[in-house]
Every structure is written in structure tokens, then in C-alpha cells.
Enzyme design. Structure first.
Site, PDB file in Angstrom:
ATOM      1  N   ASP A  64      -0.329   5.371   0.884  1.00  7.71           N
ATOM      2  CA  ASP A  64      -0.092   5.740   2.081  1.00  7.71           C
ATOM      3  C   ASP A  64      -0.323   5.085   3.337  1.00  7.71           C
ATOM      4  OD1 ASP A  64      -1.234   8.201   1.022  1.00  7.71           O
ATOM      5  OD2 ASP A  64      -2.466   7.397  -0.334  1.00  7.71           O
ATOM      6  N   ASP A  66       0.818  -1.018  -0.173  1.00  9.09           N
ATOM      7  CA  ASP A  66       0.013   0.156  -0.753  1.00  9.09           C
ATOM      8  C   ASP A  66       1.077   1.257  -0.342  1.00  9.09           C
ATOM      9  OD1 ASP A  66      -2.696   1.988   0.411  1.00  9.09           O
ATOM     10  OD2 ASP A  66      -1.356   1.957   1.977  1.00  9.09           O
TER      11      ASP A  66
END
Length: 220
Positions: free
Chosen positions: A14, A12
Site C-alpha cells: 500500500d 511494500d
């Protein structure tokens, strides 16, 4: 050929690869200021991150007095313009990330990204931080018709990376669910933008620093 047990490690963005909370908070507060709402703290915004900027804005509105009809659609373009212009003012890779990527690269492991951030924004941020060219695939929240927790973004990331046994590293329940839905090993970063205790996510494994990632994967 390396005998390392994984061929692909996906991330991922953020709250996982990069601590983007300060820049995202500034963008939310810019949008809120346009309708005279009080600013939110970074600690308040962190749990709102993970389902994309529009969801974050909606949560910001709800936290400061409510999201009137049309408010999200009205303010969203202003938030995006501000964020794109200030995308890497404070955002930095989490400690130990670069060294972990170096070790994975030396082992012949392909690294990639599947994020709910818009692909263009993801590529811009990763590019400004010198990480884009380290990824064999960057799948964004608007790359496909669906986004995490659906498995398709992770499956597309794996396919673009050449396939093979995969682990996915994230910081949200959407990341863990997407990894499970895609049938890959899920790893939670305990230092990310968690909205609940780490043990409540149901991830296969948890790391508290990137120094732990490669040794963990090597033993699986």
C-alpha cells in the site's frame, strides 16, 4: 548471470506498489457510517495507512470523535468484509511500476513483497491487478508473529526469494526501519502515503517515479 548489483528487490504494498488509498478510504468510511460518524477524506486517511487495517480503523475512529472501548473490535470485521469485496475498484499500480518490474525481470532480479497488510488480502489485491505471479514471495502482516518495523518479514522475503543482496522499497517509516533492521538498502518512494517530509525518513535513497528505480539500483 547478470552483473546487476542486486539479486532481490522487495516492495511494500500500500502506497508503494499500488495506490490503494481510495479503496481503503471507502472501507474506513463504511465502518464509520455504521456508527453514524462523518466520512474522512482520502487525504486524511493516507497517513493512517501502513500498520494494517485495524490500526487504520483505530486512527479513523480517533479522528472522528474517539475510539470507545470495543469499537475497533466491533467494526473491524465489517471493514474487512467491505474492503475484500471492493479491494480493487480504484486501486492501481503507481506510474512506471510495470515497466520497472519488466526491467528487473529481464535482469534476472527477483521481486517480492513484504507488507503489513494481511497476507490473504495482499494476495487477493495483487492477483486482481495481475501482479501476484510476478512476486517470488508475498509476506503479509499476519504471515509471521511480528510485522514491520521488525526485520523478520524482510528476512523471510529474502530467504523465500533465494537470498542475495537486497533493496527494499517502501513509503513509511516502518519500511525504512525494517530495511535498516534487516541490513538491506532502503529506498523511499516520494509519491507514497508519506506522513512527513521525505528527507525526515532517513532512507538510503529516495525516488519520485518508478522510472528512477532501476538506474538508481544499477549504480549502487
Amino acid at each position: 548471470m547478470s552483473d546487476f548489483p542486486f539479486r532481490v528487490v522487495g516492495f511494500d504494498l500500500d502506497g508503494t506498489l499500488v495506490d490503494t488509498a481510495a479503496d481503503l478510504t471507502a472501507a474506513v468510511n463504511h465502518a464509520l457510517s455504521l456508527i453514524d460518524r462523518a466520512p474522512l477524506s482520502e487525504a486524511e486517511v493516507r497517513p493512517m495507512i501502513g500498520l494494517g487495517a485495524k490500526h487504520m480503523l483505530e486512527q479513523g475512529l480517533l479522528a472522528t470523535g474517539g475510539a470507545e472501548d470495543g469499537a475497533v473490535e466491533c467494526l473491524y470485521p465489517d471493514l474487512l468484509r467491505y474492503y475484500e469485496a471492493h479491494i480493487a475498484v480504484h486501486s492501481r499500480p503507481f506510474p512506471g511500476l510495470t515497466a520497472a518490474l519488466d526491467r528487473l525481470d529481464a535482469l534476472g532480479v527477483r521481486t517480492a513483497v513484504a507488507t503489513n497488510k494481511a497476507e490473504g488480502m495482499a494476495r487477493k489485491l495483487l492477483g486482481e491487478l495481475g501482479l501476484a505471479n510476478r512476486m517470488t514471495a508475498i509476506v503479509g502482516g499476519d504471515t509471521l508473529p511480528v510485522r514491520k518495523p521488525a526485520p523478520e518479514p524482510i528476512l523471510a522475503m529474502i530467504e523465500q526469494s533465494g537470498g542475495g543482496r537486497t533493496a527494499f522499497v517502501g513509503d513509511s517509516i516502518f519500511d525504512v526501519m525494517a530495511a535498516k533492521n534487516a541490513g538491506v538498502t532502503s529506498i523511499l518512494v516520494g509519491f507514497g502515503f508519506l506522513d512527513r517530509p521525505a528527507e525526515a525518513f532517513g532512507a538510503d535513497h529516495v525516488i519520485d517515479h518508478y522510472d528512477e528505480l532501476v538506474p538508481l539500483l544499477a549504480g549502487l
